[in-house]
Write an enzyme that holds these catalytic residues in place. Structure first.
Site, mmCIF file in Angstrom:
data_model
loop_
_atom_site.group_PDB
_atom_site.id
_atom_site.type_symbol
_atom_site.label_atom_id
_atom_site.label_comp_id
_atom_site.label_asym_id
_atom_site.label_seq_id
_atom_site.Cartn_x
_atom_site.Cartn_y
_atom_site.Cartn_z
ATOM 1 N N VAL A 72 0.851 -1.189 0.000
ATOM 2 C CA VAL A 72 0.000 0.000 0.000
ATOM 3 C C VAL A 72 0.887 1.240 0.000
ATOM 4 O O VAL A 72 1.791 1.350 0.825
ATOM 5 C CB VAL A 72 -0.930 0.019 1.247
ATOM 6 C CG1 VAL A 72 -1.702 1.334 1.328
ATOM 7 C CG2 VAL A 72 -1.885 -1.160 1.227
ATOM 8 N N ALA A 117 4.439 4.118 2.903
ATOM 9 C CA ALA A 117 3.976 2.859 2.306
ATOM 10 C C ALA A 117 4.150 1.744 3.327
ATOM 11 O O ALA A 117 4.782 1.937 4.372
ATOM 12 C CB ALA A 117 4.791 2.533 1.062
ATOM 13 N N LYS A 118 3.594 0.600 3.035
ATOM 14 C CA LYS A 118 3.870 -0.601 3.819
ATOM 15 C C LYS A 118 3.529 -1.797 2.966
ATOM 16 O O LYS A 118 2.689 -1.722 2.064
ATOM 17 C CB LYS A 118 3.010 -0.629 5.089
ATOM 18 C CG LYS A 118 3.617 -1.440 6.211
ATOM 19 C CD LYS A 118 4.749 -0.647 6.842
ATOM 20 C CE LYS A 118 5.192 -1.199 8.170
ATOM 21 N NZ LYS A 118 5.953 -0.196 8.910
ATOM 22 N N GLY A 119 4.208 -2.905 3.264
ATOM 23 C CA GLY A 119 3.890 -4.159 2.582
ATOM 24 C C GLY A 119 3.680 -5.241 3.613
ATOM 25 O O GLY A 119 4.111 -5.113 4.765
#
Ligand code: GLU
Length: 425
Positions: A72, A117-119
């Protein structure tokens, strides 16, 4: 359009949804404070891009498993998206969205030119062999390849991922590009362009934030650390090095307590050997859940979200809470803690050391240059202390909690960037 802050019924919602509700609640409060219009609020409440992928993994016995992965990008108005990748069985799109949003405010708050962001991959890495983990990582990276890049979106370690994971990501991206691209990911091993000081950076930042918030000599200050992992174990070490007395720590295997102070070096050696704090003979065993309620001066939650809730917050006795984890305190708990006179140094400030040194690593990569450990530490300290001072000053001037002030600054900077850029087309 009005941004809806969902009603909070903890028993019915997933931990990820709870984290996202908390993030939206904090944004809503900051937007009220800043007087943002509804359109801007809606922009900031929604991620710019979200990708859900299915990741097939060939297991050692030939079976094929399919796990869910996410990336995201919450905001990219101040620079490339930046944030870690989490491997954890309960991760989901809501959790990754909340974590991406917190990254946006964190980067803006400490003044580094990144969006957030992050995953995540919904998997328990402990159940996979190293080769399975490598295949999973490479395939996940391949699925999110269109999003990432040194000028677009730069992953880093988070819960359940480490230097080795980052090396596989760097390699997968570089093989696809046809040349080495160290700047695509941070938290790499030193041999691949990692930065001195990155491994302990989040913990060092927690120490800097804690000492700033204590405002007195650390000698005799008692500390409990919830989550004796990547961030918590070194935070305990650095706090002990500064003169604090670490009396209790916990991890997924259990909790240990020694009122005279734990030997953090010996405990870290035990954990490296046995895999967890459970069974450590140099201290008494205690219930994990009791740790956050211990009568200590400083509590450091350093594991996952939703640890201090409206249920246990009334029993928290620490006067100072410094959040090594992202989202460990729910908004209801925040109110209770503030009402009881406790100070919370919020995650987006207290754990920003990790992304600050990620930024320094990326700058070194983009210049094909490297700095000494001393240079890195000085820059980290400078950015952490200036951010802390700004937050403290705003909180005092406006009668806000440190979390409200930190969000007001972070959200305000992102809102300013949006206004200055204007809307295309
Ligand atoms: N995962 C860390 C965080 O939550 C570090 C992110 C990064 O270095 O990009 O802040």
């Amino acid at each position: 359009m009005t941004v809806m802050v969902p009603s909070r019924t903890p028993a019915l919602i997933t931990p990820g949804r709870q984290a996202l509700d908390s993030a939206l609640h904090q944004l809503h409060q900051a937007a009220e404070h800043l007087g943002l219009d509804d359109g801007l609020r809606a922009m900031l409440a929604t991620p710019r891009r979200s990708l859900t992928v299915s990741v097939p993994v060939r297991r050692e016995d030939g079976r094929l498993d399919v796990v869910q992965g996410f990336r995201v990008q919450h905001n990219i108005s101040r620079g490339p998206a930046k944030g870690g990748i989490r491997f954890h069985p309960s991760t989901d799109l809501d959790e990754v969205t909340a974590l991406a949003m917190w990254m946006t405010w964190k980067c803006a708050l400490v003044g580094i030119p990144y969006g957030g962001a992050k995953g995540g991959v919904a998997v328990d890495p402990a159940t996979l062999t190293t080769r399975e983990l490598e295949r999973l990582t490479r395939r996940y990276v391949n699925e999110i390849l269109p999003l990432i890049g040194p000028e677009k979106d730069i992953p880093a370690p988070d819960v359940g991922t480490d230097e080795q994971t980052m090396a596989w990501i760097m390699d997968t991206y570089s093989v696809n590009a046809g040349y080495s691209v160290p700047g695509v990911v941070t938290g790499k091993p030193m041999t691949l362009g990692g930065s001195l000081g990155r491994a302990g950076a989040t913990s060092r930042g927690v120490q800097i934030a804690a000492l700033a918030a204590l405002g007195r000599s650390p000698e005799g200050v008692t500390v409990a650390v919830q989550g004796f992992g990547k961030v918590g174990a070194l935070a305990a070490q650095y706090l002990a090095d500064a003169g604090c007395t670490v009396v209790a720590v916990s991890d997924a295997t259990g909790a240990v307590h020694a009122s005279g102070g734990l030997d953090v070096v010996a405990l870290r050696a035990w954990v490296a050997e046995s895999g967890g704090v459970h069974g450590y003979r140099g201290a008494d065993a205690m219930e994990r859940d009791e740790l956050v309620e211990l009568d200590v001066d400083l509590l450091v939650p350093a594991a996952l979200e939703n640890v201090i809730t409206e249920e246990n917050a009334p029993r928290v006795r620490a006067r100072l809470i410094v959040e090594g984890a992202n989202g460990p305190t729910t908004p209801e708990a925040d109110e209770i803690l503030a009402g009881n006179g406790a100070t919370v140094v919020p995650d987006i400030l207290a754990n920003a050391g990790g992304v600050i040194v990620s930024y320094l690593e990326w700058v070194q990569n983009m210049q094909a240059y490297s700095w000494s450990a001393k240079e890195v530490e000085l820059k980290l300290r400078d950015l952490m202390e200036s951010a802390y001072d700004e937050v403290r000053t705003l909180a005092t001037d406006r009668g806000l909690t440190l979390r409200q002030a930190a969000h007001a600054i972070g959200v305000g900077r992102v809102a300013d960037a949006h206004r200055m850029r204007g809307l295309y087309p």
